[in-house]
Design a protein around this motif. Structure first.
Motif: not given
Length: 256
Positions: A1-13
């Motif tokens: 996963m790239n950094r963007l995908q990792q971010l949305f996996q970790k935080q969605q609000k």
């Protein structure tokens, strides 16, 4: 996963993304703005590569693009400026601009350069979905780039579901049919639109952009989406003679 995908996996609000134009207000400011935004709480960034005919942009972004182009900004120079990006910035980075610039540069070379400097994805509003799917999707995937599609109030459910299937990070929900820089009027109509998208239960989260200008409109967007994208209001606030100070002044309203 790239950094963007990792971010949305970790935080969605409560995500905050900031857009700014490469080479504005000064030609050499691109990396310094990214560093300062990360230090002041931005979750990810969208760096615009300027184009001479920015049809979807309002007067603020148009003026910043013209100043950057007049100052000598090009896609070649932008990649040169970003060569040390990942030594200084850790949050996800997207490049945003018009398809003609990418085609002139060469799609594969563009994607390759994005990967080399550490860019995680692209937003190319005028790249037709069918062209992406038929011609460019394998190239984007080869270099692990997320392509971000835009949805407007007029986008059909069928097209939204198709966009959702082609996406692997988030969907950019345009708040209205206006150009960038229009104030978000949270009418019943816009609230119904946001709720309609949320009720579709898409596999990808969505971010709301166009018209987000301050903490109040950011908070309103967050009721429906994973976060919001601010562009024109931030660019308008940048001061040539006090770059870091003007960024900190803008971002303090979003600090908890």
């Amino acid at each position: 996963m790239n950094r963007l995908q990792q971010l949305f996996q970790k935080q969605q609000k409560d995500l905050l993304s900031i857009y700014y134009t490469a080479g504005y207000p000064n030609l050499g400011d691109t990396l310094k703005i990214a560093e300062t935004l990360e230090q002041n709480g931005a979750n990810f960034l969208e760096i615009g590569f300027p184009y001479s005919d920015p049809v979807a942009d309002g007067p603020v972004i148009q003026a910043s693009s013209k100043q950057a182009l007049d100052g000598g900004m090009t896609l070649h120079l932008l990649f040169e400026q970003l060569k040390d990006l990942r030594q200084k910035v850790t949050i996800p980075i997207l490049l945003m601009g018009y398809v003609n610039v990418v085609l002139q540069y060469g799609v594969e070379e563009f994607c390759k350069k994005c990967r080399e400097v550490g860019v995680d994805g692209c937003i190319i509003p005028d790249l037709p979905m069918y062209e992406y799917e038929e011609l460019y999707q394998p190239v984007f995937e080869k270099y692990e780039l997320s392509n971000i599609f835009l949805v407007t109030p007029q986008t059909s459910e069928e097209r939204i579901r198709k966009i959702d299937a082609l996406s692997n990070a988030f969907i950019y929900l345009v708040s209205s049919s206006a150009t960038t820089g229009s104030n978000l009027a949270l009418s019943t109509q816009s609230s119904d639109y946001f709720k309609r998208i949320a009720d579709m239960e898409l596999k990808n989260p969505f971010m709301i952009g166009f018209g987000i200008s301050d903490k109040a409109t950011y908070d309103s967007a967050n009721k429906y989406a994973s976060g919001a994208i601010i562009g024109s209001a931030f660019v308008k606030n940048l001061k040539q003679d006090d770059l870091e100070g003007s960024i900190k002044e803008f971002m303090v309203q979003f600090s908890v």
